[in-house]
Design a protein around this motif. Structure first.
Motif, PDB file in Angstrom:
ATOM      1  N   ASN A 117       0.795  -1.232   0.000  1.00 28.15           N
ATOM      2  CA  ASN A 117       0.000   0.000   0.000  1.00 28.15           C
ATOM      3  C   ASN A 117       0.825   1.279   0.000  1.00 28.15           C
ATOM      4  O   ASN A 117       0.297   2.349   0.306  1.00 28.15           O
ATOM      5  CB  ASN A 117      -0.952  -0.016   1.210  1.00 28.15           C
ATOM      6  CG  ASN A 117      -2.063  -1.024   1.057  1.00 28.15           C
ATOM      7  OD1 ASN A 117      -2.993  -0.830   0.292  1.00 28.15           O
ATOM      8  ND2 ASN A 117      -1.950  -2.121   1.789  1.00 28.15           N
ATOM      9  N   LEU A 118       2.098   1.169  -0.363  1.00 28.51           N
ATOM     10  CA  LEU A 118       2.939   2.378  -0.415  1.00 28.51           C
ATOM     11  C   LEU A 118       2.396   3.408  -1.404  1.00 28.51           C
ATOM     12  O   LEU A 118       2.577   4.611  -1.221  1.00 28.51           O
ATOM     13  CB  LEU A 118       4.374   2.001  -0.795  1.00 28.51           C
ATOM     14  CG  LEU A 118       5.216   1.356   0.314  1.00 28.51           C
ATOM     15  CD1 LEU A 118       6.571   0.937  -0.224  1.00 28.51           C
ATOM     16  CD2 LEU A 118       5.380   2.318   1.491  1.00 28.51           C
ATOM     17  N   ASP A 289      -8.189  -5.060  -4.623  1.00 22.59           N
ATOM     18  CA  ASP A 289      -7.810  -3.803  -3.975  1.00 22.59           C
ATOM     19  C   ASP A 289      -6.651  -4.070  -3.015  1.00 22.59           C
ATOM     20  O   ASP A 289      -6.658  -5.057  -2.277  1.00 22.59           O
ATOM     21  CB  ASP A 289      -9.014  -3.236  -3.219  1.00 22.59           C
ATOM     22  CG  ASP A 289      -8.763  -1.830  -2.723  1.00 22.59           C
ATOM     23  OD1 ASP A 289      -7.998  -1.682  -1.744  1.00 22.59           O
ATOM     24  OD2 ASP A 289      -9.318  -0.878  -3.304  1.00 22.59           O
ATOM     25  N   THR A 290      -5.662  -3.187  -3.012  1.00 26.22           N
ATOM     26  CA  THR A 290      -4.475  -3.424  -2.175  1.00 26.22           C
ATOM     27  C   THR A 290      -4.796  -3.390  -0.684  1.00 26.22           C
ATOM     28  O   THR A 290      -4.068  -3.984   0.114  1.00 26.22           O
ATOM     29  CB  THR A 290      -3.369  -2.398  -2.485  1.00 26.22           C
ATOM     30  OG1 THR A 290      -3.889  -1.071  -2.325  1.00 26.22           O
ATOM     31  CG2 THR A 290      -2.842  -2.583  -3.897  1.00 26.22           C
ATOM     32  N   LEU A 291      -5.883  -2.716  -0.291  1.00 25.31           N
ATOM     33  CA  LEU A 291      -6.272  -2.728   1.120  1.00 25.31           C
ATOM     34  C   LEU A 291      -6.747  -4.132   1.515  1.00 25.31           C
ATOM     35  O   LEU A 291      -6.307  -4.684   2.533  1.00 25.31           O
ATOM     36  CB  LEU A 291      -7.380  -1.702   1.368  1.00 25.31           C
ATOM     37  CG  LEU A 291      -7.948  -1.648   2.798  1.00 25.31           C
ATOM     38  CD1 LEU A 291      -6.835  -1.467   3.819  1.00 25.31           C
ATOM     39  CD2 LEU A 291      -8.979  -0.529   2.906  1.00 25.31           C
ATOM     40  N   ASP A 357     -15.464   4.849   3.951  1.00 28.96           N
ATOM     41  CA  ASP A 357     -16.149   3.812   3.172  1.00 28.96           C
ATOM     42  C   ASP A 357     -15.279   2.574   2.989  1.00 28.96           C
ATOM     43  O   ASP A 357     -15.474   1.818   2.042  1.00 28.96           O
ATOM     44  CB  ASP A 357     -16.529   4.376   1.794  1.00 28.96           C
ATOM     45  CG  ASP A 357     -17.508   5.526   1.904  1.00 28.96           C
ATOM     46  OD1 ASP A 357     -18.374   5.467   2.798  1.00 28.96           O
ATOM     47  OD2 ASP A 357     -17.411   6.481   1.107  1.00 28.96           O
ATOM     48  N   TYR A 358     -14.328   2.326   3.893  1.00 29.77           N
ATOM     49  CA  TYR A 358     -13.415   1.193   3.737  1.00 29.77           C
ATOM     50  C   TYR A 358     -13.882  -0.049   4.484  1.00 29.77           C
ATOM     51  O   TYR A 358     -13.158  -1.041   4.545  1.00 29.77           O
ATOM     52  CB  TYR A 358     -12.010   1.567   4.231  1.00 29.77           C
ATOM     53  CG  TYR A 358     -11.337   2.673   3.451  1.00 29.77           C
ATOM     54  CD1 TYR A 358     -11.630   2.890   2.105  1.00 29.77           C
ATOM     55  CD2 TYR A 358     -10.398   3.495   4.060  1.00 29.77           C
ATOM     56  CE1 TYR A 358     -11.008   3.905   1.390  1.00 29.77           C
ATOM     57  CE2 TYR A 358      -9.764   4.506   3.349  1.00 29.77           C
ATOM     58  CZ  TYR A 358     -10.084   4.710   2.021  1.00 29.77           C
ATOM     59  OH  TYR A 358      -9.461   5.704   1.310  1.00 29.77           O
ATOM     60  N   ASP A 359     -15.077   0.001   5.078  1.00 31.47           N
ATOM     61  CA  ASP A 359     -15.535  -1.130   5.890  1.00 31.47           C
ATOM     62  C   ASP A 359     -15.535  -2.439   5.116  1.00 31.47           C
ATOM     63  O   ASP A 359     -15.111  -3.482   5.640  1.00 31.47           O
ATOM     64  CB  ASP A 359     -16.945  -0.858   6.428  1.00 31.47           C
ATOM     65  CG  ASP A 359     -16.928   0.111   7.599  1.00 31.47           C
ATOM     66  OD1 ASP A 359     -15.827   0.462   8.047  1.00 31.47           O
ATOM     67  OD2 ASP A 359     -18.012   0.503   8.064  1.00 31.47           O
ATOM     68  N   ALA A 360     -16.028  -2.401   3.867  1.00 28.24           N
ATOM     69  CA  ALA A 360     -16.136  -3.639   3.087  1.00 28.24           C
ATOM     70  C   ALA A 360     -14.767  -4.250   2.829  1.00 28.24           C
ATOM     71  O   ALA A 360     -14.572  -5.463   2.999  1.00 28.24           O
ATOM     72  CB  ALA A 360     -16.846  -3.365   1.762  1.00 28.24           C
ATOM     73  N   GLU A 361     -13.794  -3.420   2.444  1.00 32.38           N
ATOM     74  CA  GLU A 361     -12.453  -3.934   2.168  1.00 32.38           C
ATOM     75  C   GLU A 361     -11.816  -4.511   3.429  1.00 32.38           C
ATOM     76  O   GLU A 361     -11.182  -5.572   3.384  1.00 32.38           O
ATOM     77  CB  GLU A 361     -11.560  -2.821   1.607  1.00 32.38           C
ATOM     78  CG  GLU A 361     -11.899  -2.382   0.201  1.00 32.38           C
ATOM     79  CD  GLU A 361     -12.930  -1.284   0.151  1.00 32.38           C
ATOM     80  OE1 GLU A 361     -13.072  -0.649  -0.903  1.00 32.38           O
ATOM     81  OE2 GLU A 361     -13.612  -1.047   1.174  1.00 32.38           O
ATOM     82  N   VAL A 362     -11.976  -3.807   4.556  1.00 35.13           N
ATOM     83  CA  VAL A 362     -11.388  -4.276   5.815  1.00 35.13           C
ATOM     84  C   VAL A 362     -12.006  -5.613   6.219  1.00 35.13           C
ATOM     85  O   VAL A 362     -11.301  -6.590   6.510  1.00 35.13           O
ATOM     86  CB  VAL A 362     -11.578  -3.233   6.932  1.00 35.13           C
ATOM     87  CG1 VAL A 362     -11.194  -3.830   8.284  1.00 35.13           C
ATOM     88  CG2 VAL A 362     -10.737  -1.987   6.656  1.00 35.13           C
TER      89      VAL A 362
END
Length: 390
Positions: A117-118, A289-291, A357-362
């Protein structure tokens, strides 16, 4: 006595882990069912407590994550204190191997996540998400495998997870603390001094600690430091010494009393509130997605390589001995299982991005990495040859 205590602890954590798995699966089902809007509305319901000028008004989700999880961290703190004062981590020769393994298991996942994630600076706040191990889930997997896993490895995994929890507490305190209120911190400090005085005066009644502990929680909640750390601070003040009357120590009584409530109530409720991933808007691009990848690979790849690599190098260097009765294949299987990060990973994810809005990726990354670690780790342990030299 020590072996009996370990087995009792193992049974409690494993049984609670089964309930946690059911709660998480139920959350995923609900989030993808026709009642999904009601699920979200329930978590968004505001509950308020007011006493004079003091008012605490939070949605139900934050009451769970900031309030009930403080009780979970109180139990974690009690377990950490017991292990370092009287348990498996009280002697250097016992503590050195899981300590080094836990450090390796925290560093490598964080490095993998950061490396992926750099190019996305906003994602870097989540570097600590894959650094955690969920002890309840991990011990559940070992429980299902029964006698195929030597007791020494169950003790090793428990010790690694306890040290891992301690590392997560330090990370939360240092890296996930934002705007600070000096007045609230000062009041929290005064409450903490009061708790220390109770300890030094050999007070062995629970009520005074709970009163000051609640005041401490409110002050920490208002200070900008995450409120769950109040649970850890309270745990450090609970006496571990046995009273002269021959009764159990207050720490042991608190630990035994809290365990079923946390294992069968608080953690499943946390899992139900935080694991609800809706797949409605998740396409293949979310998996790439890199997350998501950083979390999933950090847990599945980083954890096993970090824990196993640090363990192998430590034993080869003669600093510590290989877990008794365990083959290296079995040690590797347990290292993979350390990649089950569920509870603490989701918790740190919520701290990294409280309003984004990152809940789904996490959630997707945590679930993928944890499930892969559980399944592959179980398969390795199922077919791993035992240590023939024992």
């Amino acid at each position: 006595m020590a072996i009996t205590t370990i087995r009792d602890f193992f049974r409690m954590e494993a049984a609670g882990g089964v309930v946690l798995v059911i709660a998480a699966a139920l959350a995923i089902w609900v989030a993808n069912s026709p009642v999904a809007p009601y699920y979200q509305e329930l978590l968004d319901v505001h509950l308020a407590i007011q006493a004079g000028a003091l008012k605490i008004d939070k949605p139900l989700l934050l009451w769970i994550n900031d309030g009930l999880m403080a009780v979970f961290f109180l139990l974690v703190g009690l377990e950490i204190k017991r292990e370092f004062v009287r348990g498996e981590l009280s002697r250097r020769e016992q503590a050195i191997l899981p300590f080094i393994a836990a450090i390796g298991g925290m560093l490598l996942p964080a490095l993998i996540f950061t490396g992926l994630n750099l190019g996305a600076p906003s994602y870097l706040y989540g570097w600590a998400i894959p650094a955690a191990t969920d002890i309840a889930f991990a011990l559940t997997v070992l429980a299902l495998l029964g006698s195929r896993v030597p007791l020494s490895l169950k003790v090793f995994l428990t010790a690694v997870a306890v040290i891992d929890d301690l590392g997560a507490i330090v990370i939360i305190a240092i890296f996930y603390t934002y705007e600070l209120s000096l007045l609230s911190l000062a009041l929290a400090g005064a409450a903490l001094v009061g708790l220390v005085i109770l300890n030094l005066c050999n007070v062995n009644k629970l009520a005074p600690y709970l009163i000051l502990g609640f005041i401490l929680w409110v002050c920490v909640l208002k200070s900008g430091v995450h409120a769950t750390l109040a649970g850890v601070a309270l745990a450090m003040a609970i006496p571990v010494r046995e009273p002269k009357s021959g009764e159990e120590s207050l720490l042991k009584r608190c630990e035994h009393g809290l365990h079923p409530w946390v294992a069968f109530g608080i953690l499943p409720l946390f899992g139900f509130a935080n694991a609800g991933v809706s797949f409605a808007d998740i396409g293949w691009y979310k998996l790439a997605d890199t997350l998501t990848l950083g979390i999933a690979l950090g847990l599945f790849v980083g954890k096993q390589l970090g824990v196993f690599g640090a363990t192998w190098l430590t034993c080869r260097a003669g600093i510590a001995s290989q877990p008794e009765g365990a083959s290296w294949a079995q040690v590797y299987g347990v290292a993979i299982i350390c990649g089950i990060g569920f509870t603490m990973s989701l918790f740190i994810g919520g701290l990294a991005w409280p309003h984004t809005d990152y809940d789904a990726e996490v959630r997707l990354g945590v679930i993928l990495g944890s499930v892969a670690s559980a399944f592959i780790g179980a398969m390795v342990l199922l077919f791993a040859p035992p240590n023939r030299s024992t």
